[in-house]
Scaffold this active site. Structure first.
Site, PDB file in Angstrom:
ATOM      1  N   THR A   1      64.463  30.800 -34.497  1.00 53.86           N
ATOM      2  CA  THR A   1      64.570  31.355 -35.845  1.00 53.86           C
ATOM      3  C   THR A   1      63.391  32.277 -36.133  1.00 53.86           C
ATOM      4  O   THR A   1      63.572  33.374 -36.695  1.00 53.86           O
ATOM      5  CB  THR A   1      64.628  30.205 -36.875  1.00 53.86           C
TER       6      THR A   1
ATOM      7  N   LYS B   1      73.495  33.546 -38.469  1.00 61.61           N
ATOM      8  CA  LYS B   1      73.566  32.244 -37.807  1.00 61.61           C
ATOM      9  C   LYS B   1      75.007  31.785 -37.942  1.00 61.61           C
ATOM     10  O   LYS B   1      75.445  31.432 -39.038  1.00 61.61           O
ATOM     11  CB  LYS B   1      72.606  31.268 -38.497  1.00 61.61           C
TER      12      LYS B   1
ATOM     13  N   GLY C   1      70.546  25.452 -30.890  1.00 60.47           N
ATOM     14  CA  GLY C   1      70.025  24.730 -29.728  1.00 60.47           C
ATOM     15  C   GLY C   1      69.888  25.631 -28.512  1.00 60.47           C
ATOM     16  O   GLY C   1      69.368  26.737 -28.615  1.00 60.47           O
TER      17      GLY C   1
END
Ligand SMILES: Nc1ncnc2c1ncn2[C@@H]1O[C@H](COP(=O)(O)OP(=O)(O)OP(=O)(O)O)[C@@H](O)[C@H]1O
Ligand SMILES: [Mg+2]
Length: 203
Positions: free
Chosen positions: A16, A32, A97
């Protein structure tokens, strides 16, 4: 034009923060596709704090801080891959992830990246263990035909780890972000400009 994916070797690796640095420096938007876990704030909120002004809404917002496949099941949501299409124009897309995280039980993030055919910036740490995680991630992306723009390190310098990954993985080392304290839009922009080359990101 800046159109790329930021993935990483693990969760919590700095995707991020790196996405925010790239989007703020290039003027690209941020997206996202799936946010898992809402209690500690979303990644979109974090990039806004770090200086990104154009942010596309998530396709899915799931309440539990788990892999999307499981978070969706617990929320009773069915993730439709046809809704997971990157917005047009300059955009930095942040995966959840690492590259083999399941979006659904029959679809991994790396499979989505292969569909999108956008280049991946792989965020990796510099400390012991990163050679293994980085080379595994690179192999998984290549096995699926996903283009790799390069690797971006986060953390204290470790010249041998960084050079070894670039050499054995046959990937470009794009730069390294120091651990910043404080971390804000100004310190991030400065650190990114000092270590990375804007042209690598299509700016
Ligand atoms: N360069 C940095 N300097 C200081 N703190 C950082 C830096 N990079 C990441 N962090 C901090 O480490 C934590 C994890 O970083 P980040 O949220 O960017 O990881 P992530 O890979 O996006 O995680 P997720 O898999 O949950 O999306 C955050 O608290 C973030 O503020
Ligand atoms: Mg993140």
């Amino acid at each position: 034009m800046t159109r790329l994916i930021v993935s990483g070797t693990d969760t919590g690796i700095g995707k991020t923060v790196l996405s925010a640095a790239i989007a703020a420096a290039t003027g690209a938007a941020y997206w996202k596709p799936i946010q898992s876990g809402l209690d500690d704030g979303s990644d979109a909120e974090s990039v806004a704090r770090l200086g990104v002004s154009r942010i596309h809404p998530e396709a899915y917002r799931l309440t539990q801080p788990l892999s999307p496949h499981r978070a969706a099941e617990l929320d009773g949501v069915t993730i439709d891959p046809d809704r997971l299409v990157p917005p047009s124009g300059p955009v930095v897309v942040e995966g959840a992830g690492g590259v083999l995280v399941p979006v659904r039980r029959d679809l991994l993030f790396a499979d989505l990246f292969a569909r999108w055919q956008l280049p991946v910036v792989l965020a990796a740490r510099t400390t012991l263990g990163t050679i293994n995680h980085s080379l595994l991630s690179i192999e998984a992306l290549r096995a699926r035909g996903v283009p790799i723009l390069g690797i971006a390190f986060v953390g204290d310098a470790n010249p041998d780890n960084e050079a070894t990954i670039a050499e054995l993985g046959r990937v470009r080392r794009l730069g390294r972000l120091d651990r910043l304290d404080p971390l804000d839009a100004i310190t991030l922009a400065r650190a990114f400009a000092a270590s990375f080359n804007m042209e690598d990101f299509g700016a």
